[in-house]
Motif scaffolding. Structure first.
Motif, short mmCIF file in Angstrom:
data_model
loop_
_atom_site.label_atom_id
_atom_site.label_comp_id
_atom_site.label_asym_id
_atom_site.label_seq_id
_atom_site.Cartn_x
_atom_site.Cartn_y
_atom_site.Cartn_z
N ILE A 147 0.83 -1.21 0.00
CA ILE A 147 0.00 0.00 0.00
C ILE A 147 0.86 1.25 0.00
O ILE A 147 0.59 2.22 -0.73
N TYR A 148 1.91 1.25 0.81
CA TYR A 148 2.75 2.44 1.00
C TYR A 148 4.22 2.10 0.79
O TYR A 148 5.02 2.16 1.74
N PRO A 149 4.64 1.76 -0.42
CA PRO A 149 6.06 1.41 -0.63
C PRO A 149 7.01 2.55 -0.31
O PRO A 149 8.13 2.31 0.16
N GLN A 150 6.57 3.78 -0.53
CA GLN A 150 7.44 4.94 -0.27
C GLN A 150 7.43 5.38 1.19
O GLN A 150 8.36 6.05 1.64
N ASN A 151 6.38 5.03 1.92
CA ASN A 151 6.22 5.51 3.30
C ASN A 151 6.24 4.40 4.34
O ASN A 151 5.93 4.63 5.50
N PHE A 152 6.58 3.19 3.90
CA PHE A 152 6.51 2.01 4.76
C PHE A 152 7.27 2.19 6.07
O PHE A 152 6.71 1.99 7.17
N HIS A 153 8.51 2.59 6.00
CA HIS A 153 9.35 2.66 7.20
C HIS A 153 8.92 3.81 8.12
O HIS A 153 8.96 3.67 9.35
N GLU A 154 8.49 4.92 7.55
CA GLU A 154 8.05 6.02 8.41
C GLU A 154 6.74 5.69 9.12
O GLU A 154 6.53 6.13 10.26
N ILE A 155 5.90 4.89 8.47
CA ILE A 155 4.67 4.46 9.13
C ILE A 155 4.98 3.51 10.27
O ILE A 155 4.40 3.62 11.37
N LEU A 156 5.92 2.59 10.06
CA LEU A 156 6.33 1.71 11.16
C LEU A 156 6.90 2.52 12.32
O LEU A 156 6.65 2.20 13.49
N GLN A 157 7.65 3.57 11.99
CA GLN A 157 8.18 4.43 13.03
C GLN A 157 7.06 5.14 13.78
O GLN A 157 7.10 5.27 15.01
N ALA A 158 6.03 5.54 13.05
CA ALA A 158 4.88 6.19 13.68
C ALA A 158 4.15 5.22 14.62
O ALA A 158 3.68 5.61 15.69
N PHE A 159 4.04 3.95 14.22
CA PHE A 159 3.41 2.95 15.08
C PHE A 159 4.18 2.80 16.39
O PHE A 159 3.60 2.45 17.42
N ALA A 160 5.50 3.02 16.34
CA ALA A 160 6.34 2.86 17.53
C ALA A 160 6.40 4.13 18.37
O ALA A 160 6.91 4.11 19.50
N THR A 161 5.87 5.22 17.84
CA THR A 161 5.94 6.51 18.52
C THR A 161 4.70 6.75 19.38
O THR A 161 3.59 6.41 18.99
N ASN A 162 4.91 7.33 20.54
CA ASN A 162 3.79 7.72 21.38
C ASN A 162 3.28 9.07 20.86
O ASN A 162 3.87 10.11 21.12
N ARG A 163 2.19 9.03 20.08
CA ARG A 163 1.70 10.24 19.42
C ARG A 163 1.39 11.35 20.40
O ARG A 163 0.99 11.12 21.53
N GLN A 164 1.53 12.58 19.92
CA GLN A 164 1.11 13.74 20.69
C GLN A 164 -0.39 13.66 20.96
O GLN A 164 -1.16 13.22 20.11
N GLY A 165 -0.80 14.08 22.15
CA GLY A 165 -2.21 14.19 22.43
C GLY A 165 -2.75 15.47 21.82
O GLY A 165 -2.00 16.38 21.47
N SER A 166 -4.08 15.56 21.69
CA SER A 166 -4.67 16.77 21.12
C SER A 166 -6.07 16.98 21.66
O SER A 166 -6.74 16.04 22.10
N PHE A 167 -6.50 18.22 21.64
CA PHE A 167 -7.86 18.57 22.06
C PHE A 167 -8.33 19.78 21.28
O PHE A 167 -7.56 20.49 20.63
N ARG A 168 -9.62 20.00 21.35
CA ARG A 168 -10.23 21.20 20.79
C ARG A 168 -10.99 21.91 21.90
O ARG A 168 -11.48 21.28 22.83
N LEU A 169 -11.08 23.21 21.80
CA LEU A 169 -11.93 23.97 22.71
C LEU A 169 -13.39 23.75 22.33
O LEU A 169 -13.72 23.57 21.15
N ASN A 170 -14.26 23.76 23.32
CA ASN A 170 -15.70 23.67 23.07
C ASN A 170 -16.27 25.08 23.13
O ASN A 170 -16.55 25.60 24.21
N PHE A 171 -16.47 25.69 21.97
CA PHE A 171 -16.91 27.08 21.92
C PHE A 171 -18.36 27.26 22.37
O PHE A 171 -18.82 28.40 22.49
#
Length: 311
Positions: free
Chosen positions: A15-39
């Motif tokens: 599916i992602y021959p060009q991005n394969f390794h960076e996606i695996l790295q993302a799977f191993a990374t603890n992603r940043q958390g995020s939120f939105r304000l409730n206006f």
């Protein structure tokens, strides 16, 4: 640590021959958390005053309005804040916010959220409508239905009708201006190597079952979209069988369906890609590259988004 299934890795590289390794790295990374304000409840001043007093660091995500990121080490403190308990913020992944932004809800519109729980996108729609319009939200699981209603109340959303029902059994002659179908999926985009539960259930059989359900839901609810209305189809998986193949087959069977381009302020980011052109013997050129794939990254989980119009 349990390793990812070999078949999954083989498919991912196709599916992602060009991005394969960076996606695996993302799977191993603890992603940043995020939120939105409730206006519906705050303009943010009191939220950030509290965060400053408690040494909670949140950064504005410059690519999108009303998105803030934080290091996962801050999550416990944020969930213990008054702002969180009062519903003035909503913790939601960045990729999960995008389908609603593509939906672009307007005041007065009648909107259907097919698979609504736990209410992240449902309450985001209500906030963008400023509680002016009507939202119908469906969920079949009792625990998730309770969570949906809790979040709706906490967020101060007052224009939502909820129904505890299997969406496949929901019968209505109503026509909606817009429909959000964030479909049940194999959730490959949410894989985290730090959480074996995120991939322990993975199988090609599950992908097939989910694709059958997605096909059924998309076809069923197309009938509830008014002429000129828009339906947003999204998943948090990487599997073409649940993404491009669903849409290509749908467009072939529905001459009144048109795929539209998607443009948001984050469209030039490395994690924002057009739909893939093919997979195996399957050709997706009929999508014109209008489908959007969000790659797993430091900030985002994997997502697929398509914008359809009834003509």
């Amino acid at each position: 640590m349990k390793s990812l299934p070999f078949t999954f890795l083989t498919r991912l590289e196709q599916i992602y021959p060009q991005n394969f390794h960076e996606i695996l790295q993302a799977f191993a990374t603890n992603r940043q958390g995020s939120f939105r304000l409730n206006f519906l409840k705050t303009n943010g001043d009191d939220v950030f005053a509290e965060f400053h007093a408690k040494n909670i660091i949140a950064k504005k995500f410059d690519l999108l309005d009303n998105v803030f990121t934080f290091d996962r080490s801050q999550e416990f403190a944020i969930k213990g804040s008054r702002a969180f308990y009062d519903g003035k913020i909503y913790l939601q992944s960045i990729a999960s916010m995008l389908p609603t932004l593509v939906l672009n809800p307007q005041k007065g519109e009648k909107i259907l959220d097919v698979c609504a729980a736990p209410g992240s996108k449902t309450t985001q729609i209500a906030m963008l409508q400023q509680n002016d319009g009507k939202i119908v939200a469906l969920e079949q699981n009792q625990i998730r239905f309770d969570k949906l209603n809790y979040n709706i109340q906490l967020q101060g959303a007052t224009n939502i009708e909820t129904y505890k029902i299997d969406a496949r059994k929901f019968e209505s002659a109503a026509l909606f201006d817009k429909i959000l179908l964030d479909a049940p999926c194999s959730a490959e985009g949410r894989i985290s190597l730090q959480n074996e539960k995120s991939f322990g259930f993975w199988s090609e059989e599950n992908i097939l079952k989910k694709s059958q359900l997605q096909t059924e839901l998309l076809q069923k609810f197309w009938a509830n979209l008014r002429s000129g209305g828009e339906l947003i189809y999204s998943t948090c998986t990487l599997a073409p069988e649940e993404n491009e193949m669903i849409i290509v087959n749908f467009l072939e069977k529905n001459v009144d369906a048109q795929i539209l381009p998607i443009s948001l302020s984050c469209k030039n980011e490395a994690w924002w890609k057009s739909n893939i052109a093919n997979f195996g013997n399957n050709d997706f050129s009929s999508l014109n590259g209008f489908g959007i794939r969000i790659l797993p990254s430091e900030y985002t989980e994997g997502f697929f988004i398509v914008r359809l119009k009834k003509i």
